[in-house]
Write a protein that holds these residues in place. Sequence first.
Motif, PDB file in Angstrom:
ATOM      1  N   GLN A 121      65.902  23.473  55.945  1.00  0.00           N
ATOM      2  CA  GLN A 121      66.378  22.122  57.510  1.00  0.00           C
ATOM      3  C   GLN A 121      65.002  22.830  58.193  1.00  0.00           C
ATOM      4  N   GLU A 122      63.960  23.632  57.364  1.00  0.00           N
ATOM      5  CA  GLU A 122      62.837  24.259  57.975  1.00  0.00           C
ATOM      6  C   GLU A 122      61.693  22.982  57.739  1.00  0.00           C
ATOM      7  N   HIS A 123      61.959  22.520  55.961  1.00  0.00           N
ATOM      8  CA  HIS A 123      61.054  21.891  55.880  1.00  0.00           C
ATOM      9  C   HIS A 123      61.490  20.307  55.124  1.00  0.00           C
ATOM     10  N   ASN A 124      62.805  20.316  56.192  1.00  0.00           N
ATOM     11  CA  ASN A 124      62.136  18.558  56.416  1.00  0.00           C
ATOM     12  C   ASN A 124      62.725  18.158  55.307  1.00  0.00           C
ATOM     13  N   SER A 125      63.969  19.064  54.440  1.00  0.00           N
ATOM     14  CA  SER A 125      64.238  18.958  52.663  1.00  0.00           C
ATOM     15  C   SER A 125      66.391  18.930  52.241  1.00  0.00           C
ATOM     16  N   LEU A 126      66.684  18.739  53.893  1.00  0.00           N
ATOM     17  CA  LEU A 126      68.139  19.002  53.451  1.00  0.00           C
ATOM     18  C   LEU A 126      68.577  17.661  52.426  1.00  0.00           C
ATOM     19  N   ILE A 127      69.285  17.934  51.755  1.00  0.00           N
ATOM     20  CA  ILE A 127      69.657  17.468  50.418  1.00  0.00           C
ATOM     21  C   ILE A 127      70.734  15.790  51.218  1.00  0.00           C
ATOM     22  N   VAL A 128      71.339  16.095  51.636  1.00  0.00           N
ATOM     23  CA  VAL A 128      72.682  15.683  51.879  1.00  0.00           C
ATOM     24  C   VAL A 128      72.219  16.081  53.517  1.00  0.00           C
ATOM     25  N   ASP A 129      73.665  16.714  53.634  1.00  0.00           N
ATOM     26  CA  ASP A 129      73.532  16.912  55.558  1.00  0.00           C
ATOM     27  C   ASP A 129      74.047  18.707  55.342  1.00  0.00           C
ATOM     28  N   PRO A 130      73.150  19.191  56.996  1.00  0.00           N
ATOM     29  CA  PRO A 130      73.450  20.386  56.556  1.00  0.00           C
ATOM     30  C   PRO A 130      74.887  21.028  56.086  1.00  0.00           C
ATOM     31  N   THR A 131      75.822  20.411  56.626  1.00  0.00           N
ATOM     32  CA  THR A 131      77.623  21.214  56.038  1.00  0.00           C
ATOM     33  C   THR A 131      77.224  21.020  54.866  1.00  0.00           C
ATOM     34  N   ASN A 132      77.282  19.302  53.808  1.00  0.00           N
ATOM     35  CA  ASN A 132      77.290  19.621  52.497  1.00  0.00           C
ATOM     36  C   ASN A 132      76.470  19.940  51.489  1.00  0.00           C
ATOM     37  N   ASP A 133      75.596  20.667  52.014  1.00  0.00           N
ATOM     38  CA  ASP A 133      74.114  21.323  50.955  1.00  0.00           C
ATOM     39  C   ASP A 133      75.079  22.964  51.147  1.00  0.00           C
ATOM     40  N   ILE A 134      76.064  23.537  52.561  1.00  0.00           N
ATOM     41  CA  ILE A 134      76.145  24.676  51.892  1.00  0.00           C
ATOM     42  C   ILE A 134      76.925  24.558  50.983  1.00  0.00           C
ATOM     43  N   ARG A 135      77.807  22.989  50.564  1.00  0.00           N
ATOM     44  CA  ARG A 135      78.982  23.081  49.238  1.00  0.00           C
ATOM     45  C   ARG A 135      78.269  22.755  48.263  1.00  0.00           C
ATOM     46  N   ILE A 136      76.857  22.540  48.010  1.00  0.00           N
ATOM     47  CA  ILE A 136      76.518  22.228  46.900  1.00  0.00           C
ATOM     48  C   ILE A 136      75.626  23.132  47.015  1.00  0.00           C
ATOM     49  N   ILE A 137      75.126  23.963  47.517  1.00  0.00           N
ATOM     50  CA  ILE A 137      74.689  25.561  47.154  1.00  0.00           C
ATOM     51  C   ILE A 137      75.200  26.191  46.744  1.00  0.00           C
ATOM     52  N   GLY A 138      76.906  26.070  47.313  1.00  0.00           N
ATOM     53  CA  GLY A 138      76.862  27.638  46.955  1.00  0.00           C
ATOM     54  C   GLY A 138      77.924  27.057  45.649  1.00  0.00           C
ATOM     55  N   VAL A 139      78.095  25.810  45.125  1.00  0.00           N
ATOM     56  CA  VAL A 139      78.902  25.913  44.486  1.00  0.00           C
ATOM     57  C   VAL A 139      78.396  26.082  42.523  1.00  0.00           C
ATOM     58  N   ILE A 140      77.019  25.752  43.152  1.00  0.00           N
ATOM     59  CA  ILE A 140      75.891  25.629  41.819  1.00  0.00           C
ATOM     60  C   ILE A 140      75.879  27.312  41.594  1.00  0.00           C
ATOM     61  N   THR A 141      75.722  28.493  42.944  1.00  0.00           N
ATOM     62  CA  THR A 141      75.383  29.331  43.151  1.00  0.00           C
ATOM     63  C   THR A 141      76.837  30.177  42.574  1.00  0.00           C
ATOM     64  N   VAL A 142      78.193  30.036  42.780  1.00  0.00           N
ATOM     65  CA  VAL A 142      78.975  31.140  42.282  1.00  0.00           C
ATOM     66  C   VAL A 142      78.726  30.552  40.713  1.00  0.00           C
ATOM     67  N   THR A 143      78.430  29.256  40.641  1.00  0.00           N
ATOM     68  CA  THR A 143      78.330  28.824  38.555  1.00  0.00           C
ATOM     69  C   THR A 143      77.793  29.641  38.028  1.00  0.00           C
ATOM     70  N   VAL A 144      76.117  30.240  38.670  1.00  0.00           N
ATOM     71  CA  VAL A 144      75.527  30.971  37.552  1.00  0.00           C
ATOM     72  C   VAL A 144      76.146  32.227  37.930  1.00  0.00           C
ATOM     73  N   LEU A 145      77.021  32.869  39.312  1.00  0.00           N
ATOM     74  CA  LEU A 145      76.739  34.222  38.780  1.00  0.00           C
ATOM     75  C   LEU A 145      78.219  34.407  38.347  1.00  0.00           C
TER      76      LEU A 145
END
Length: 876
Positions: A121-145
Amino acid sequence: RAPVLEPVRFGWVKGVMIRCMLNIWGVILYLRLPWITAQAGIALTWLIILMSVTVTTITGLSISAISTNGKVKSGGTYFLISRSLGPELGGSIGLIFAFANAVAVAMHTVGFAETVRDLLQEHNSLIVDPTNDIRIIGVITVTVLLGISLAGMEWEAKAQILFFLVILVSFINYLVGTVIPATAEKQAKGFFSYRADIFAQNFVPNWRGPEGSFFGLFSIFFPSATGILAGANISGDLKDPAVAIPKGTLMAIFWTTVSYLVLSATIGACVVRDASGSLNDSVAVGSPGCEGLACGFGWNFTACAQRQSCRYGLSNYYQSMSMVSGFGPLITAGIFGATLSSALACLVSAPKVFQCLCRDQLYPLIGFFGKGYGRNSEPIRGYMLTYIIAVGFILIAELNAIAPIISNFFLCSYALINFSCFHASITNSPGWRPSFRYYSKWAALFGATVSVVIMFLLPWWAALIAFGIVIFLLGYVLYKKPDVNWGSSMQASSYNMALNYSVGLSEVDEHIKNYRQGQISACLVLTGPPNFRPALVDFVGTFTKNLSLMLCGNVLIGPRKQKMPESRLTADGHTKWLMKRKIKAFYTDVVAEDLRSGVQMLIQAAGLGKMRPNILALGYKRNWRTASPQSLEDYVGILHDAFDFKYGVCLMRMKEGLNVSRVMQAHGDPAALASEQQASTIFQSEQGKKTIDIYWLFDDGGLTLLIPYLLGRKKRWGKCKIRVFVGGQINRMDEERKASCFPPEPPLGFAVNVGSDLTALPCSPENHIKRFDDLIAPFRLNDGCKDEATVNEMRQGCPWKISDEEVDKNRAKLHRQVRLNEILLDYSRDAALIAMKGRCPSSLYMAWLETLSQDLRPPVILTRGNQENVLTFYCQ
């Protein structure tokens, strides 16, 4: 052959302390603790921290005690508790704890995703919107873990060490940043280095928003203190769990508590609650129209503070630690390390606990997840289930909504752990012998109480849901009674309660009403091996169930050294046979030289205190005519012994006999007793609208009325009508009832009938007399006209023989027994059960009984009380 690889094992530092510290230092530390400090003030924030730490420390002491209570294997918290305190508590705690850890994976992953979203958000580079970005990043992260976890414990441990070093560097970076003079950019965001007036203002609370309450903030903070069991949850991967778990857990609690207190105090002394972040808001010190503490430092944040639109400051900016630090990216790295390490620890803990629970098969439909893979028996299926649960909660995408859910489940787990330890201590559970010296049962009780109180001070509905789940899980295990024996504290509690109540009965004076209008105190049943005489077991079990004590007695005849191994071998099998048949009874046996002396032992020693038998039940000796004379004498002697010891007697005869030992192999493998096919009896079937006929011959206290009454209260016999027959003439009913000592008012609501006159001669006396003479012919002395001295000499070696004088003297009694048999055949041919009582000389006892009960189809119960009144009308 390739060498077998040894599993990876860890010590107390790497396996427990670092793992617990990483799990405790999570997303709340970096992203919510500064915000909580702004809301609650430094003083109440410290109180929140210390309250949380009190609960976790006491739980840590309890889990340390559990870990020193015996050998520890894999399965973590569940294994420790279930093996120390039993499956009832262990199962419910294990399932709830595994679920809480699975949700915690989502919480820490959402914290990581929030940080990445803020950077985008600081670099104006959101993927979709603030809420859905958390979902996308979270699912990818837990998959890596998940991929790291599947790689094995060794790779997971290496990743944890890396995360630990990153977090330590970020802490140092933060502390260094607090003493570096603030730049204009940082001042615009509310950071002014250490100031006493900032500390004073932030020392008191300033509640804001829907979460602005003490317990609202407590529910958000508490998950940050809940990682104390991360080391215990990998107990199977530790070198010495009994040493590593107490030492590593308590050290982790101490150092993380210090870090929380230091961080709260330092950031509360450096940063104001509201700041705009705009460099244009700088003003001269003392400028008019400027309100707030920042005015004294040359900054005017009045406008945004009044509009509550400030983007920075402790109350508004979750990334305050990053802003204060010497080098911001290191704090971001620390957030990544803390969130990812905690998520990884929870992702490992939940499947390992769940795997052990599944292997024990305490609950249905979960055995699939118990399979392990590789040298460390990795629960890959459990990993996948945890992953699915975590993804489901990640999709909520709101940290403040997920944290309270976890708080309730962790508090519930901690309450159960502490209460379990307290319960095991006060009940002196046989499996509870911890060597950890700092454990206190009262501290455990305090920890359990505090946990429950806090649960209901948080959202009360969540507490009710958590307790509802626990009660359901606990009740299921108590109902199913899994075939495991781990030394349950519930069993110890039951034993202590039974002991206390048994001793307490000694203080209760005996009274007729203590029979509760039909409760027999205890019944000793001479079953031999219980599966030899199932009808006798079922009959007594029917009227003693849930009311009285039932003891199945067995006399093992022979030398003690020869029979004692048989006693030890078969006792457990007989008990399991009774349990499978759903008969609430105890089994006991004695070794004796003959049957009569063995029964005398049972009569004198059976029972405990006031719970001693007062009724002896046995079967009719069907082979009395062909049995050895001594065995017949012993059988009749047993009945006399029972009367001498003030026992009532129930003698049961069935037309088809009682002993089914010819078709049951009772003395084979003891394990086969419980698995053998159960023989069905008349007492297990629905009786329908038949009758239970009672023949009242004299007053012995009312036992003959009591037993049919108890039978009639049972569902299978509930439709049967109970009829009482009193001998005599119908037109003289009252006189006949008085003559037989029958109560003036029919007890228990029975219908009373006056039958035929028992004093009348039998209808066909010749046939019956001949039949009786044939019965006793083998036992006659045939002494004729011999003198008394000769007769006595003949009887010295044969006390069971019957003299001619005794036959003639009891001829009237013979007619009475024959007449009664005719009445039974007339009135009770189709009855479901016949209960009656009478007196006969011992020398002719079996002949009288045979004559009395021959040719009857229903079961016949011959009863004689011990002259002890058992019905309440006797005390009126």
